[in-house]
Design a protein around this motif. Structure first.
Motif, short mmCIF file in Angstrom:
data_model
loop_
_atom_site.label_atom_id
_atom_site.label_comp_id
_atom_site.label_asym_id
_atom_site.label_seq_id
_atom_site.Cartn_x
_atom_site.Cartn_y
_atom_site.Cartn_z
N GLU A 36 19.34 -2.12 14.29
CA GLU A 36 19.98 -1.19 15.23
C GLU A 36 21.12 -1.84 16.02
O GLU A 36 21.87 -1.16 16.71
CB GLU A 36 18.94 -0.64 16.21
N THR A 38 24.58 -3.88 16.85
CA THR A 38 25.96 -4.00 16.38
C THR A 38 26.22 -5.44 15.95
O THR A 38 25.86 -6.36 16.69
CB THR A 38 26.93 -3.62 17.51
N PHE A 74 24.52 -1.23 20.52
CA PHE A 74 23.83 -0.37 19.56
C PHE A 74 24.79 0.11 18.48
O PHE A 74 25.81 0.75 18.77
CB PHE A 74 23.21 0.84 20.26
N ARG A 75 24.46 -0.19 17.26
CA ARG A 75 25.30 0.15 16.11
C ARG A 75 25.68 1.64 16.09
O ARG A 75 26.82 1.98 15.80
CB ARG A 75 24.52 -0.19 14.84
N LYS A 76 24.75 2.53 16.42
CA LYS A 76 24.97 3.98 16.32
C LYS A 76 25.81 4.56 17.46
O LYS A 76 26.32 5.66 17.35
CB LYS A 76 23.64 4.71 16.25
N ASN A 77 25.95 3.84 18.56
CA ASN A 77 26.66 4.39 19.72
C ASN A 77 28.15 4.49 19.46
O ASN A 77 28.73 3.75 18.70
CB ASN A 77 26.40 3.54 20.96
N ARG A 78 28.74 5.46 20.15
CA ARG A 78 30.17 5.70 20.09
C ARG A 78 30.76 5.54 21.49
O ARG A 78 30.05 5.65 22.48
CB ARG A 78 30.45 7.11 19.59
N ASN A 85 36.85 8.54 19.79
CA ASN A 85 36.08 7.31 19.78
C ASN A 85 37.03 6.12 19.72
O ASN A 85 37.48 5.74 18.65
CB ASN A 85 35.11 7.31 18.60
#
Length: 89
Positions: A36, A38, A74-78, A85
Motif C-alpha cells: 500500500e 508509495t 499511500f500509493r492509492k491517494n491522490r 491531481n
C-alpha cells in the motif's frame, strides 16, 4: 514587545519545526503495508509538488487538512487539489 508568529508557507512538517508531529507521522508511515506504500522516488516527487503548492501552509494542505507527508505515503491517494491531481504531472 509582542513577538508575532510566522507561519511557514510552502513548508512541509520537516521544514516547519513540527518535529514531534513529523516523528508521529513517520512512525505511522512505517506501519503501512509495503503493497500500500508509495515507492520512495514517487513519494519524494509528490512532496516536491506539495512544496510548490499555494495550498500548503505550515505543513498542512489547506485543501483537505492533511499532512502531505502522510497522504503522499499511500500509493492509492491522490492530490486533493480539485483542479486536478498535481501528483500525476
Amino acid at each position: 514587545m509582542e513577538e508575532s508568529l510566522r507561519v511557514c508557507r510552502r513548508c512541509l512538517l520537516l521544514e516547519s519545526g513540527e518535529a514531534d508531529v513529523l516523528a508521529d507521522i513517520q512512525r505511522r508511515i512505517q506501519r503501512i503495508p509495503e503493497k500500500e506504500k508509495t515507492p520512495q522516488e514517487v513519494y519524494q516527487a509528490r512532496l516536491t509538488v506539495c512544496r510548490q503548492c499555494d495550498f500548503l501552509l505550515g505543513g498542512i494542505c489547506m485543501k483537505c487538512g492533511c499532512y502531505p507527508e502522510f497522504r503522499a505515503a499511500f500509493r492509492k491517494n491522490r492530490c486533493p487539489n480539485p483542479t486536478g491531481n498535481a501528483w500525476a504531472r
